[in-house]
Design a protein around this motif. Structure first.
Motif, PDB file in Angstrom:
ATOM      1  N   ASP A 123      -6.183  -7.817   1.434  1.00 42.14           N
ATOM      2  CA  ASP A 123      -5.758  -7.251   2.722  1.00 42.14           C
ATOM      3  C   ASP A 123      -4.466  -7.852   3.261  1.00 42.14           C
ATOM      4  O   ASP A 123      -4.246  -7.913   4.463  1.00 42.14           O
ATOM      5  N   VAL A 124      -3.608  -8.298   2.347  1.00 40.42           N
ATOM      6  CA  VAL A 124      -2.297  -8.809   2.750  1.00 40.42           C
ATOM      7  C   VAL A 124      -1.315  -7.650   2.884  1.00 40.42           C
ATOM      8  O   VAL A 124      -0.439  -7.673   3.738  1.00 40.42           O
ATOM      9  N   THR A 125      -1.477  -6.635   2.050  1.00 42.44           N
ATOM     10  CA  THR A 125      -0.599  -5.469   2.096  1.00 42.44           C
ATOM     11  C   THR A 125      -1.416  -4.196   1.880  1.00 42.44           C
ATOM     12  O   THR A 125      -2.481  -4.246   1.263  1.00 42.44           O
ATOM     13  N   ASP A 126      -0.904  -3.117   2.396  1.00 42.49           N
ATOM     14  CA  ASP A 126      -1.472  -1.795   2.113  1.00 42.49           C
ATOM     15  C   ASP A 126      -0.539  -0.988   1.226  1.00 42.49           C
ATOM     16  O   ASP A 126      -0.861   0.134   0.855  1.00 42.49           O
ATOM     17  N   TRP A 127       0.613  -1.534   0.926  1.00 39.82           N
ATOM     18  CA  TRP A 127       1.617  -0.821   0.140  1.00 39.82           C
ATOM     19  C   TRP A 127       1.115  -0.577  -1.273  1.00 39.82           C
ATOM     20  O   TRP A 127       0.532  -1.491  -1.853  1.00 39.82           O
ATOM     21  N   PRO A 128       1.322   0.533  -1.873  1.00 42.67           N
ATOM     22  CA  PRO A 128       1.847   1.790  -1.326  1.00 42.67           C
ATOM     23  C   PRO A 128       0.727   2.704  -0.848  1.00 42.67           C
ATOM     24  O   PRO A 128       0.949   3.878  -0.615  1.00 42.67           O
ATOM     25  N   LEU A 129      -0.455   2.177  -0.722  1.00 43.39           N
ATOM     26  CA  LEU A 129      -1.645   2.988  -0.378  1.00 43.39           C
ATOM     27  C   LEU A 129      -1.989   2.794   1.083  1.00 43.39           C
ATOM     28  O   LEU A 129      -3.054   2.281   1.417  1.00 43.39           O
ATOM     29  N   ARG A 130      -1.128   3.177   1.951  1.00 40.29           N
ATOM     30  CA  ARG A 130      -1.328   3.013   3.390  1.00 40.29           C
ATOM     31  C   ARG A 130      -2.620   3.690   3.851  1.00 40.29           C
ATOM     32  O   ARG A 130      -2.921   4.792   3.453  1.00 40.29           O
ATOM     33  N   ARG A 131      -3.352   2.965   4.679  1.00 35.57           N
ATOM     34  CA  ARG A 131      -4.557   3.556   5.281  1.00 35.57           C
ATOM     35  C   ARG A 131      -4.144   4.538   6.351  1.00 35.57           C
ATOM     36  O   ARG A 131      -3.187   4.323   7.086  1.00 35.57           O
TER      37      ARG A 131
END
Length: 132
Positions: A123-131
């Motif tokens: 959970d540090v990044t959502d890139w490239p799968l943005r919620r």
């Protein structure tokens, strides 16, 4: 739903790798670049780091600890990349090419994926799968 599943898969991968680092260090010592000081200690502590990172990645008590573990595992994957390159060069220099390109090329591409996967599953990044 996919993130927790991949988080556990990554944790199992790192826990297994950490266990092997501690119980059978010889293969890791063979691929260690010569410029790394205290290779036995480095292999031991990388195994400890993998085990601790795996546990912290899947624990449910602290999201900040999970995020720290994810960052640590991503940095770890970056730090061991020189050993992977060294292993690739050693194998390709052998007359039989060791494990060969079929092993090393996917491994080279997998390393950046491990960095991203640690950051995404932690959970540090959502890139490239943005919620949404």
């Amino acid at each position: 739903m996919m993130r927790p599943i991949l988080r556990w898969a990554l944790a199992v991968f790192y826990a297994a790798a950490g266990y092997v680092h501690l119980t059978a260090p010889a293969p890791f010592l063979k691929i260690m670049p010569g410029w790394v000081p205290w290779p036995e200690a480095v292999v031991f502590w990388t195994g400890v780091a993998e085990l601790l990172g795996a546990v912290a990645l899947v624990q449910q008590l602290s999201t900040s600890l999970r995020r720290a573990a994810a960052i640590g595992l991503a940095l770890y994957a970056i730090c061991v990349f020189p050993a992977n390159i060294h292993h690739f060069a050693l194998d390709m220099a052998r007359p039989d090419h060791g494990l060969g390109l079929g092993y090393h090329v996917p491994r080279m591409f997998a390393q950046p994926m491990l960095v991203w996967l640690a950051l995404w599953t932690g959970d540090v990044t959502d890139w490239p799968l943005r919620r949404r």
